[in-house]
Design a protein around this motif. Structure first.
Motif, PDB file in Angstrom:
ATOM      1  N   LYS A   7       5.900   8.824   3.382  1.00 49.35           N
ATOM      2  CA  LYS A   7       5.658   9.158   4.124  1.00 49.35           C
ATOM      3  C   LYS A   7       4.107   9.541   4.133  1.00 49.35           C
ATOM      4  O   LYS A   7       4.057  10.668   3.164  1.00 49.35           O
ATOM      5  CB  LYS A   7       6.703   9.373   4.968  1.00 49.35           C
ATOM      6  CG  LYS A   7       8.132   8.602   5.133  1.00 49.35           C
ATOM      7  CD  LYS A   7       9.215   9.724   6.068  1.00 49.35           C
ATOM      8  CE  LYS A   7      10.698   9.092   6.429  1.00 49.35           C
ATOM      9  NZ  LYS A   7      11.187   9.746   7.537  1.00 49.35           N
ATOM     10  N   ASP A   8       3.721   8.983   5.145  1.00 52.95           N
ATOM     11  CA  ASP A   8       1.758   9.219   5.848  1.00 52.95           C
ATOM     12  C   ASP A   8       2.053   8.706   6.670  1.00 52.95           C
ATOM     13  O   ASP A   8       2.624   8.562   7.921  1.00 52.95           O
ATOM     14  CB  ASP A   8       0.668   8.911   4.361  1.00 52.95           C
ATOM     15  CG  ASP A   8       0.947   7.112   5.001  1.00 52.95           C
ATOM     16  OD1 ASP A   8       1.468   7.062   5.576  1.00 52.95           O
ATOM     17  OD2 ASP A   8       0.184   7.541   3.255  1.00 52.95           O
TER      18      ASP A   8
ATOM     19  N   TRP B  10       8.804   5.301  -1.939  1.00 52.52           N
ATOM     20  CA  TRP B  10       8.566   4.696  -0.496  1.00 52.52           C
ATOM     21  C   TRP B  10       7.630   6.486  -0.056  1.00 52.52           C
ATOM     22  O   TRP B  10       8.649   7.437   0.043  1.00 52.52           O
ATOM     23  CB  TRP B  10       8.642   4.352   0.720  1.00 52.52           C
ATOM     24  CG  TRP B  10       9.126   2.860   0.357  1.00 52.52           C
ATOM     25  CD1 TRP B  10       9.693   2.195   0.043  1.00 52.52           C
ATOM     26  CD2 TRP B  10       7.878   1.928   0.205  1.00 52.52           C
ATOM     27  NE1 TRP B  10       9.892   0.480  -0.314  1.00 52.52           N
ATOM     28  CE2 TRP B  10       8.374   0.623  -0.157  1.00 52.52           C
ATOM     29  CE3 TRP B  10       6.253   1.586   0.366  1.00 52.52           C
ATOM     30  CZ2 TRP B  10       7.291  -0.624   0.405  1.00 52.52           C
ATOM     31  CZ3 TRP B  10       5.744   0.904   0.699  1.00 52.52           C
ATOM     32  CH2 TRP B  10       6.115  -0.441   0.461  1.00 52.52           C
TER      33      TRP B  10
ATOM     34  N   TYR C  53       0.134   0.126  -0.655  1.00 52.10           N
ATOM     35  CA  TYR C  53       0.218  -0.944   0.072  1.00 52.10           C
ATOM     36  C   TYR C  53       0.709  -0.169   1.389  1.00 52.10           C
ATOM     37  O   TYR C  53       2.309   0.999   0.930  1.00 52.10           O
ATOM     38  CB  TYR C  53       0.611  -1.804  -0.105  1.00 52.10           C
ATOM     39  CG  TYR C  53       1.635  -2.853   0.831  1.00 52.10           C
ATOM     40  CD1 TYR C  53       0.688  -3.764   1.310  1.00 52.10           C
ATOM     41  CD2 TYR C  53       2.800  -2.499   0.924  1.00 52.10           C
ATOM     42  CE1 TYR C  53       1.196  -4.641   1.734  1.00 52.10           C
ATOM     43  CE2 TYR C  53       3.490  -3.358   2.070  1.00 52.10           C
ATOM     44  CZ  TYR C  53       2.657  -4.395   2.801  1.00 52.10           C
ATOM     45  OH  TYR C  53       3.323  -5.673   3.650  1.00 52.10           O
ATOM     46  N   HIS C  54       0.846   0.331   2.846  1.00 52.46           N
ATOM     47  CA  HIS C  54       1.350   0.903   4.191  1.00 52.46           C
ATOM     48  C   HIS C  54       2.034  -0.375   4.123  1.00 52.46           C
ATOM     49  O   HIS C  54       1.829  -1.587   4.280  1.00 52.46           O
ATOM     50  CB  HIS C  54       0.488   0.962   4.770  1.00 52.46           C
ATOM     51  CG  HIS C  54       0.419   2.148   4.546  1.00 52.46           C
ATOM     52  ND1 HIS C  54      -0.834   2.576   3.470  1.00 52.46           N
ATOM     53  CD2 HIS C  54       0.221   4.007   4.896  1.00 52.46           C
ATOM     54  CE1 HIS C  54      -1.780   3.521   3.349  1.00 52.46           C
ATOM     55  NE2 HIS C  54      -0.464   4.280   3.897  1.00 52.46           N
ATOM     56  N   THR C  55       3.903   0.506   4.952  1.00 49.28           N
ATOM     57  CA  THR C  55       4.353  -1.518   5.263  1.00 49.28           C
ATOM     58  C   THR C  55       4.831  -0.025   6.185  1.00 49.28           C
ATOM     59  O   THR C  55       5.410   1.751   6.604  1.00 49.28           O
ATOM     60  CB  THR C  55       5.273  -2.051   4.590  1.00 49.28           C
ATOM     61  OG1 THR C  55       6.673  -2.844   5.407  1.00 49.28           O
ATOM     62  CG2 THR C  55       6.554  -1.173   3.749  1.00 49.28           C
ATOM     63  N   ASP C  56       6.042  -0.457   7.837  1.00 46.10           N
ATOM     64  CA  ASP C  56       6.804  -0.169   8.468  1.00 46.10           C
ATOM     65  C   ASP C  56       7.776  -0.352   8.365  1.00 46.10           C
ATOM     66  O   ASP C  56       9.538   0.973   8.219  1.00 46.10           O
ATOM     67  CB  ASP C  56       6.759  -0.229  10.087  1.00 46.10           C
ATOM     68  CG  ASP C  56       5.414   0.083   9.909  1.00 46.10           C
ATOM     69  OD1 ASP C  56       5.131   1.284  10.086  1.00 46.10           O
ATOM     70  OD2 ASP C  56       4.944  -0.578  11.362  1.00 46.10           O
TER      71      ASP C  56
ATOM     72  N   GLN D  13       0.190   6.745   7.869  1.00 50.11           N
ATOM     73  CA  GLN D  13       0.085   5.358   8.978  1.00 50.11           C
ATOM     74  C   GLN D  13       1.517   4.480   8.015  1.00 50.11           C
ATOM     75  O   GLN D  13       2.068   3.028   8.001  1.00 50.11           O
ATOM     76  CB  GLN D  13      -0.858   4.710   7.758  1.00 50.11           C
ATOM     77  CG  GLN D  13      -2.141   5.450   8.241  1.00 50.11           C
ATOM     78  CD  GLN D  13      -3.458   4.408   7.107  1.00 50.11           C
ATOM     79  OE1 GLN D  13      -3.608   3.037   6.290  1.00 50.11           O
ATOM     80  NE2 GLN D  13      -4.719   5.171   6.283  1.00 50.11           N
ATOM     81  N   GLY D  14       2.432   5.162   7.987  1.00 44.22           N
ATOM     82  CA  GLY D  14       3.584   4.666   8.090  1.00 44.22           C
ATOM     83  C   GLY D  14       4.382   4.962   6.467  1.00 44.22           C
ATOM     84  O   GLY D  14       4.121   6.495   5.625  1.00 44.22           O
TER      85      GLY D  14
ATOM     86  N   CYS E  70       4.148   4.442   2.185  1.00 43.88           N
ATOM     87  CA  CYS E  70       3.193   4.430   1.646  1.00 43.88           C
ATOM     88  C   CYS E  70       3.138   3.398  -0.242  1.00 43.88           C
ATOM     89  O   CYS E  70       4.436   4.004  -0.514  1.00 43.88           O
ATOM     90  CB  CYS E  70       1.952   5.560   1.446  1.00 43.88           C
ATOM     91  SG  CYS E  70       0.583   4.784   0.199  1.00 43.88           S
ATOM     92  N   CYS E  71       3.658   3.402  -0.223  1.00 42.27           N
ATOM     93  CA  CYS E  71       3.959   2.806  -2.110  1.00 42.27           C
ATOM     94  C   CYS E  71       2.906   3.692  -2.436  1.00 42.27           C
ATOM     95  O   CYS E  71       2.076   3.700  -3.409  1.00 42.27           O
ATOM     96  CB  CYS E  71       3.681   1.123  -2.057  1.00 42.27           C
ATOM     97  SG  CYS E  71       3.320   0.921  -4.631  1.00 42.27           S
TER      98      CYS E  71
ATOM     99  N   CYS F 153       8.198  -3.323  -3.596  1.00 43.11           N
ATOM    100  CA  CYS F 153       6.634  -3.248  -3.136  1.00 43.11           C
ATOM    101  C   CYS F 153       6.229  -4.651  -2.436  1.00 43.11           C
ATOM    102  O   CYS F 153       6.451  -5.720  -3.749  1.00 43.11           O
ATOM    103  CB  CYS F 153       5.407  -2.454  -3.769  1.00 43.11           C
ATOM    104  SG  CYS F 153       3.356  -2.827  -3.008  1.00 43.11           S
TER     105      CYS F 153
END
Length: 255
Positions: free
Chosen positions: A221-222, A219, A233-236, A224-225, A227-228, A242
């Protein structure tokens, strides 16, 4: 008739004696040749030294051996009766069985119980003894060589059988691997509705390993949280896989 263990031990003792004295020795020497109307007598052991001095040995283990009808051959310059310790301890008058010039050696130590006296040997008989010893040594060499060839052949056959067994095992492993490879490619394609190359897939997995090892296939970090790195895909929440593309984003375990 097979030789007894004691007979073999006495023969071995005589061979050792010959080697130490640097004599040419051989067991079971046939005396003379058929064209001489000879060749019917066998000396249990005979040796010759560098001065062409011949020594003949007759081996007897038991009293019945000594008293048997088998002729005792006394052709050498020096002649010996070689007997077991048990036979020597018997109450036997050996003068009734051997000539006065013959010596007596006892047990595998070849302990001298009676010295041999030199016997006159004619030039004709000396030449016959030399030819007889040479013939017996030759045939003994042939027997040893053939026995060596047989032993070598048996060893080669054993090695071949072992190699064949190892090859068969390897062939079975190769067959199982090929079957597993074909099975994987076929059912992966059916499950994912696509065709794959195992070689290409191995390359992908290898590249992913090095990226994962270097922390680039995890994972990321960017703004938006998390990132895969595969599908974006973005997630917290940091999950092992993924949720969108199923990429394995676990870090490599250090061994």
């Amino acid at each position: 008739m097979a030789k007894t263990e004691e007979t073999l031990q006495l023969e071995d003792a005589l061979r050792t004696r010959s080697r130490k004295k640097r004599e040419y020795g051989c067991e079971e020497v046939t005396i003379g040749f058929a064209w001489e109307n000879k060749g019917n007598e066998i000396v249990d052991y005979m040796s010759m030294d560098a001065h062409e001095t011949f020594r003949c040995y007759e081996i007897k283990i038991t009293a019945s051996d000594l008293k048997s009808d088998n002729a005792l051959s006394w052709y050498g310059d020096y002649n010996y009766l070689v007997i077991s310790e048990d036979l020597w301890m018997r109450d036997i008058d050996f003068d009734n069985y051997i000539p006065p010039y013959a010596g007596i050696l006892v047990s595998e130590n070849l302990q001298t119980m009676r010295n041999a006296k030199k016997k006159a040997v004619s030039d004709t008989d000396r030449a016959m003894l030399k030819d007889s010893l040479l013939r017996s040594l030759y045939w003994r060499m042939v027997q040893y060589r053939d026995a060596g060839d047989d032993a070598l052949l048996r060893q080669m056959q054993k090695d071949q059988e072992q190699l064949q067994a190892e090859y068969d095992q390897y062939r079975r492993q190769v067959d199982r691997t090929m079957f597993a490879q074909e099975d994987y490619v076929r059912y992966y394609g059916l499950n994912h509705q696509c065709s794959i190359s195992l070689e290409q897939q191995a390359k992908v997995e290898r590249e992913q390993y090095f990226l994962r090892r270097d922390g680039k296939f995890l994972w990321q970090k960017d703004e938006q949280g998390l990132c895969c790195p595969v599908c974006g895909y973005h997630t917290d929440e940091k999950t092992p896989f993924c949720p969108a593309c199923g990429a394995d984003l676990r870090p490599v375990k250090q061994k």
